[in-house]
Design a protein around this motif. Structure first.
Motif, short mmCIF file in Angstrom:
data_model
loop_
_atom_site.label_atom_id
_atom_site.label_comp_id
_atom_site.label_asym_id
_atom_site.label_seq_id
_atom_site.Cartn_x
_atom_site.Cartn_y
_atom_site.Cartn_z
N TYR A 88 -0.08 11.38 1.70
CA TYR A 88 -1.51 10.92 1.92
C TYR A 88 -1.68 10.21 3.22
O TYR A 88 -2.93 9.56 3.61
N SER A 126 0.81 -1.32 -0.10
CA SER A 126 -0.12 0.02 -0.01
C SER A 126 0.60 1.26 -0.04
O SER A 126 0.38 2.37 -0.12
N GLU A 127 2.10 1.18 0.10
CA GLU A 127 3.00 2.18 0.20
C GLU A 127 3.14 2.72 -1.19
O GLU A 127 3.70 1.83 -2.09
N LEU A 128 3.16 4.04 -1.41
CA LEU A 128 3.00 4.29 -2.94
C LEU A 128 4.55 5.10 -3.19
O LEU A 128 5.03 5.94 -2.40
#
Lengths: 136, 177
Positions: free
Chosen positions: B138, B31-33
Protein backbone atom coordinates in the motif's frame (compact mmCIF):
# COMPACT_ATOMS: atom_id res chain seq x y z
CA UNK A 1 -30.88 40.49 10.95
CA UNK A 2 -32.72 37.20 11.32
CA UNK A 3 -33.17 37.09 7.56
CA UNK A 4 -29.42 37.36 6.90
CA UNK A 5 -28.78 34.79 9.56
CA UNK A 6 -31.28 32.45 7.96
CA UNK A 7 -29.69 32.91 4.54
CA UNK A 8 -26.28 32.28 6.07
CA UNK A 9 -27.49 29.06 7.71
CA UNK A 10 -29.14 27.84 4.49
CA UNK A 11 -25.99 28.56 2.46
CA UNK A 12 -23.80 26.78 5.04
CA UNK A 13 -26.06 23.74 4.91
CA UNK A 14 -25.97 23.73 1.11
CA UNK A 15 -22.17 23.93 1.10
CA UNK A 16 -22.08 21.07 3.56
CA UNK A 17 -24.21 18.91 1.27
CA UNK A 18 -22.44 19.86 -1.94
CA UNK A 19 -19.04 19.05 -0.42
CA UNK A 20 -20.25 15.52 0.25
CA UNK A 21 -20.33 14.84 -3.49
CA UNK A 22 -17.28 12.88 -4.44
CA UNK A 23 -15.20 13.90 -7.43
CA UNK A 24 -12.56 11.22 -7.04
CA UNK A 25 -14.00 8.75 -9.53
CA UNK A 26 -12.85 10.03 -12.88
CA UNK A 27 -15.17 9.96 -15.92
CA UNK A 28 -13.02 7.49 -17.85
CA UNK A 29 -13.40 5.00 -15.00
CA UNK A 30 -17.20 4.81 -15.37
CA UNK A 31 -18.67 1.57 -16.65
CA UNK A 32 -21.00 1.71 -19.67
CA UNK A 33 -23.67 -0.32 -17.92
CA UNK A 34 -25.29 1.95 -15.26
CA UNK A 35 -26.38 -1.00 -13.10
CA UNK A 36 -22.82 -2.32 -12.96
CA UNK A 37 -21.49 1.17 -12.26
CA UNK A 38 -23.86 1.58 -9.29
CA UNK A 39 -22.79 -1.84 -7.96
CA UNK A 40 -19.12 -0.97 -8.33
CA UNK A 41 -19.63 2.35 -6.52
CA UNK A 42 -21.57 0.69 -3.70
CA UNK A 43 -18.71 -1.77 -3.17
CA UNK A 44 -16.08 0.99 -3.41
CA UNK A 45 -17.86 2.96 -0.68
CA UNK A 46 -17.27 0.07 1.74
CA UNK A 47 -13.56 -0.26 0.94
CA UNK A 48 -11.01 1.69 2.94
CA UNK A 49 -8.30 3.58 1.12
CA UNK A 50 -5.10 2.28 2.71
CA UNK A 51 -3.19 5.43 1.87
CA UNK A 52 -5.63 7.94 3.41
CA UNK A 53 -7.04 5.57 5.95
CA UNK A 54 -10.22 7.37 6.93
CA UNK A 55 -11.54 7.63 3.40
CA UNK A 56 -13.21 5.06 1.23
CA UNK A 57 -11.61 4.34 -2.13
CA UNK A 58 -14.67 5.98 -3.68
CA UNK A 59 -13.69 9.29 -2.05
CA UNK A 60 -9.94 9.00 -2.33
CA UNK A 61 -7.82 10.26 -5.17
CA UNK A 62 -4.77 8.22 -4.12
CA UNK A 63 -3.29 6.13 -6.97
CA UNK A 64 -3.80 2.88 -5.04
CA UNK A 65 -7.49 3.75 -4.56
CA UNK A 66 -7.80 4.26 -8.31
CA UNK A 67 -6.15 0.88 -8.97
CA UNK A 68 -8.51 -0.86 -6.56
CA UNK A 69 -11.53 0.87 -8.12
CA UNK A 70 -10.38 -0.41 -11.52
CA UNK A 71 -10.04 -3.96 -10.15
CA UNK A 72 -13.53 -3.81 -8.64
CA UNK A 73 -14.98 -2.58 -11.94
CA UNK A 74 -13.28 -5.34 -13.93
CA UNK A 75 -14.61 -7.94 -11.51
CA UNK A 76 -18.11 -6.45 -11.60
CA UNK A 77 -17.99 -6.70 -15.40
CA UNK A 78 -16.91 -10.31 -15.07
CA UNK A 79 -20.05 -10.89 -12.95
CA UNK A 80 -18.20 -11.80 -9.77
CA UNK A 81 -20.41 -11.76 -6.68
CA UNK A 82 -19.96 -9.08 -3.99
CA UNK A 83 -18.56 -11.76 -1.65
CA UNK A 84 -15.96 -12.81 -4.21
CA UNK A 85 -14.83 -9.21 -4.67
CA UNK A 86 -14.63 -8.55 -0.91
CA UNK A 87 -12.72 -11.81 -0.45
CA UNK A 88 -10.22 -10.85 -3.16
CA UNK A 89 -9.51 -7.62 -1.26
CA UNK A 90 -9.43 -9.03 2.28
CA UNK A 91 -7.15 -11.90 1.15
CA UNK A 92 -4.57 -9.26 0.27
CA UNK A 93 -5.16 -6.44 2.72
CA UNK A 94 -7.01 -8.06 5.63
CA UNK A 95 -10.29 -7.04 7.27
CA UNK A 96 -8.89 -3.54 7.78
CA UNK A 97 -9.72 -2.76 4.17
CA UNK A 98 -13.42 -3.05 5.01
CA UNK A 99 -14.77 0.16 6.52
CA UNK A 100 -17.29 -1.92 8.47
CA UNK A 101 -15.46 -4.59 10.48
CA UNK A 102 -17.03 -8.06 10.15
CA UNK A 103 -18.51 -9.87 13.15
CA UNK A 104 -15.87 -12.41 14.25
CA UNK A 105 -14.44 -13.81 17.46
CA UNK A 106 -11.72 -11.17 17.36
CA UNK A 107 -14.26 -8.37 16.91
CA UNK A 108 -16.82 -9.78 19.33
CA UNK A 109 -16.09 -7.17 22.03
CA UNK A 110 -16.17 -4.34 19.50
CA UNK A 111 -19.68 -5.25 18.43
CA UNK A 112 -21.11 -6.42 21.74
CA UNK A 113 -19.73 -3.84 24.20
CA UNK A 114 -22.05 -0.98 23.13
CA UNK A 115 -25.07 -3.20 23.78
CA UNK A 116 -23.53 -4.25 27.09
CA UNK A 117 -23.15 -0.61 28.09
CA UNK A 118 -26.76 0.15 27.16
CA UNK A 119 -27.94 -2.73 29.34
CA UNK A 120 -25.75 -1.55 32.24
CA UNK A 121 -27.06 2.00 31.73
CA UNK A 122 -30.68 0.86 31.81
CA UNK A 123 -29.94 -1.21 34.92
CA UNK A 124 -28.34 1.79 36.71
CA UNK A 125 -31.27 4.01 35.74
CA UNK A 126 -33.71 1.41 37.01
CA UNK A 127 -31.94 1.04 40.38
CA UNK A 128 -31.58 4.82 40.72
CA UNK A 129 -35.28 5.37 40.00
CA UNK A 130 -36.29 2.79 42.51
CA UNK A 131 -34.13 4.42 45.19
CA UNK A 132 -35.42 7.95 44.54
CA UNK A 133 -38.98 6.68 44.59
CA UNK A 134 -38.34 5.11 47.97
CA UNK A 135 -36.90 8.36 49.30
CA UNK A 136 -39.81 10.46 48.14
CA UNK B 1 -19.89 2.69 51.41
CA UNK B 2 -21.01 5.45 49.05
CA UNK B 3 -17.64 7.20 49.27
CA UNK B 4 -15.86 4.04 48.23
CA UNK B 5 -17.94 3.86 45.07
CA UNK B 6 -16.98 7.46 44.25
CA UNK B 7 -13.31 6.48 44.08
CA UNK B 8 -13.98 4.04 41.27
CA UNK B 9 -14.30 6.60 38.43
CA UNK B 10 -10.98 8.15 39.46
CA UNK B 11 -9.23 4.78 39.34
CA UNK B 12 -10.76 4.10 35.93
CA UNK B 13 -9.70 7.54 34.72
CA UNK B 14 -6.09 7.07 35.83
CA UNK B 15 -6.00 3.61 34.31
CA UNK B 16 -7.11 4.99 30.94
CA UNK B 17 -4.59 7.83 31.33
CA UNK B 18 -1.75 5.36 31.89
CA UNK B 19 -2.79 3.25 28.89
CA UNK B 20 -2.90 6.33 26.62
CA UNK B 21 0.42 7.59 27.94
CA UNK B 22 2.01 4.20 27.34
CA UNK B 23 0.73 4.14 23.74
CA UNK B 24 2.12 7.62 23.25
CA UNK B 25 5.57 6.78 24.58
CA UNK B 26 6.21 3.45 22.84
CA UNK B 27 7.45 3.65 19.29
CA UNK B 28 4.65 2.66 16.98
CA UNK B 29 2.95 3.83 13.87
CA UNK B 30 -0.79 3.21 14.08
CA UNK B 31 -1.19 3.64 10.34
CA UNK B 32 1.21 0.75 9.67
CA UNK B 33 -0.75 -2.35 8.79
CA UNK B 34 0.20 -5.91 9.61
CA UNK B 35 0.37 -8.03 6.46
CA UNK B 36 -2.18 -10.80 6.11
CA UNK B 37 0.32 -12.76 4.05
CA UNK B 38 2.63 -13.47 7.00
CA UNK B 39 3.24 -17.24 7.34
CA UNK B 40 1.62 -17.83 3.97
CA UNK B 41 3.10 -18.94 0.66
CA UNK B 42 4.11 -16.16 -1.70
CA UNK B 43 1.57 -15.16 -4.34
CA UNK B 44 2.54 -16.84 -7.60
CA UNK B 45 3.06 -14.59 -10.57
CA UNK B 46 4.78 -14.30 -13.89
CA UNK B 47 6.15 -11.00 -15.08
CA UNK B 48 8.60 -9.37 -17.40
CA UNK B 49 12.13 -9.10 -16.09
CA UNK B 50 13.76 -5.74 -16.61
CA UNK B 51 17.40 -6.76 -16.82
CA UNK B 52 17.34 -10.30 -18.14
CA UNK B 53 14.78 -9.80 -20.90
CA UNK B 54 12.99 -13.00 -20.03
CA UNK B 55 9.82 -13.93 -18.20
CA UNK B 56 10.22 -14.12 -14.44
CA UNK B 57 8.34 -17.12 -13.05
CA UNK B 58 7.95 -16.89 -9.29
CA UNK B 59 7.77 -20.68 -8.85
CA UNK B 60 11.33 -21.04 -10.13
CA UNK B 61 12.79 -18.23 -8.07
CA UNK B 62 11.67 -18.92 -4.51
CA UNK B 63 11.96 -21.86 -2.18
CA UNK B 64 15.72 -22.44 -2.20
CA UNK B 65 17.16 -19.67 -0.03
CA UNK B 66 16.09 -16.70 2.07
CA UNK B 67 15.00 -14.04 -0.37
CA UNK B 68 14.01 -10.41 0.02
CA UNK B 69 11.34 -8.92 -2.20
CA UNK B 70 11.73 -5.17 -2.40
CA UNK B 71 9.07 -2.96 -4.01
CA UNK B 72 10.70 0.23 -5.28
CA UNK B 73 10.49 2.99 -7.85
CA UNK B 74 12.76 5.75 -9.06
CA UNK B 75 10.11 8.35 -8.20
CA UNK B 76 10.14 7.27 -4.56
CA UNK B 77 12.52 9.29 -2.38
CA UNK B 78 12.82 6.85 0.55
CA UNK B 79 13.70 4.09 -1.96
CA UNK B 80 16.85 6.00 -2.87
CA UNK B 81 17.69 6.34 0.84
CA UNK B 82 17.37 2.63 1.53
CA UNK B 83 19.33 1.58 -1.55
CA UNK B 84 22.64 1.67 0.28
CA UNK B 85 21.29 -0.78 2.89
CA UNK B 86 19.96 -3.11 0.21
CA UNK B 87 23.44 -3.11 -1.28
CA UNK B 88 24.90 -3.95 2.11
CA UNK B 89 22.48 -6.87 2.51
CA UNK B 90 23.31 -8.09 -0.97
CA UNK B 91 27.09 -7.56 -0.99
CA UNK B 92 28.07 -8.13 2.64
CA UNK B 93 25.45 -10.67 3.68
CA UNK B 94 25.09 -12.34 0.30
CA UNK B 95 21.32 -12.18 0.34
CA UNK B 96 19.22 -12.74 -2.74
CA UNK B 97 17.07 -9.66 -3.34
CA UNK B 98 14.36 -9.48 -5.98
CA UNK B 99 13.31 -5.95 -6.89
CA UNK B 100 9.80 -5.19 -8.03
CA UNK B 101 9.84 -1.99 -10.03
CA UNK B 102 6.48 -0.49 -9.07
CA UNK B 103 4.69 1.76 -11.61
CA UNK B 104 7.86 3.15 -13.05
CA UNK B 105 9.60 4.05 -16.28
CA UNK B 106 11.92 1.10 -17.21
CA UNK B 107 14.50 3.39 -18.83
CA UNK B 108 14.75 5.53 -15.72
CA UNK B 109 15.14 2.41 -13.60
CA UNK B 110 18.04 1.12 -15.71
CA UNK B 111 19.76 4.51 -15.37
CA UNK B 112 19.03 4.56 -11.63
CA UNK B 113 20.62 1.14 -11.12
CA UNK B 114 23.65 2.19 -13.15
CA UNK B 115 24.06 5.25 -10.97
CA UNK B 116 23.45 3.69 -7.56
CA UNK B 117 24.55 0.11 -8.20
CA UNK B 118 22.38 -2.97 -8.48
CA UNK B 119 21.68 -5.02 -5.36
CA UNK B 120 19.01 -7.11 -7.10
CA UNK B 121 19.40 -10.58 -8.54
CA UNK B 122 16.46 -9.73 -10.78
CA UNK B 123 14.17 -6.76 -11.31
CA UNK B 124 10.55 -7.38 -12.22
CA UNK B 125 8.42 -4.87 -14.06
CA UNK B 126 5.12 -4.08 -12.33
CA UNK B 127 3.95 -1.24 -14.52
CA UNK B 128 0.31 -1.31 -13.39
CA UNK B 129 0.96 -2.11 -9.74
CA UNK B 130 -0.97 -5.38 -9.95
CA UNK B 131 1.82 -7.53 -8.48
CA UNK B 132 1.90 -4.99 -5.66
CA UNK B 133 -1.81 -5.49 -4.99
CA UNK B 134 -1.36 -9.28 -4.91
CA UNK B 135 1.28 -8.80 -2.22
CA UNK B 136 -0.86 -6.31 -0.28
CA UNK B 137 1.45 -3.37 -0.96
CA UNK B 138 0.00 0.00 0.00
CA UNK B 139 2.96 2.33 0.02
CA UNK B 140 6.47 1.78 -1.29
CA UNK B 141 9.16 1.04 -0.32
CA UNK B 142 8.03 -2.25 1.17
CA UNK B 143 10.32 -5.20 1.76
CA UNK B 144 9.18 -8.78 2.35
CA UNK B 145 11.31 -11.51 3.89
CA UNK B 146 10.60 -14.86 2.21
CA UNK B 147 12.26 -17.89 3.76
CA UNK B 148 13.78 -20.88 1.96
CA UNK B 149 10.41 -22.65 1.93
CA UNK B 150 8.79 -19.80 0.03
CA UNK B 151 6.85 -18.56 3.08
CA UNK B 152 6.53 -14.83 3.78
CA UNK B 153 7.86 -14.22 7.29
CA UNK B 154 7.95 -10.46 7.65
CA UNK B 155 7.03 -7.22 5.92
CA UNK B 156 8.75 -3.91 6.42
CA UNK B 157 6.66 -0.91 5.41
CA UNK B 158 8.87 2.07 4.70
CA UNK B 159 12.57 2.16 4.04
CA UNK B 160 15.42 0.26 5.64
CA UNK B 161 17.30 2.88 7.62
CA UNK B 162 20.39 3.12 9.79
CA UNK B 163 18.04 2.88 12.76
CA UNK B 164 16.14 -0.28 11.81
CA UNK B 165 18.88 -2.06 9.81
CA UNK B 166 20.06 -4.34 12.63
CA UNK B 167 16.53 -5.19 13.75
CA UNK B 168 15.60 -5.95 10.16
CA UNK B 169 18.66 -8.16 9.69
CA UNK B 170 17.80 -10.14 12.80
CA UNK B 171 14.31 -10.68 11.36
CA UNK B 172 15.97 -12.13 8.25
CA UNK B 173 18.03 -14.53 10.34
CA UNK B 174 14.99 -15.52 12.37
CA UNK B 175 12.93 -16.22 9.25
CA UNK B 176 14.45 -19.71 8.91
CA UNK B 177 13.58 -20.82 12.46
Amino acid sequence: MTKTLLIFVIISIMIQFSSKISYSVEPEEFLQNPKQEIRARDISKNIRCLVCQNQSIDDSSAPLAKDLRAIIRTRVQENDTDEEIYKFLTDRYGDFILLKPPFKISTFLLWSLPFGFVIIGIFILFVHNKKSKKLS
Amino acid sequence: MKKKILIFPFIAFFFILIVFFYLLVIERDPSELPSVLIDKKIPTFEAESLLNKKIFISKNEFGTETTLVNFFATWCGPCRDEHVYLKRLSNEKGLKIIGVNYKDDPNKTVEWLKELGNPYSDVIVDSKGLIGIDWGVYGIPETYIVNSKGIIKYRLVGSITKKNYNAFYSKIKKSED
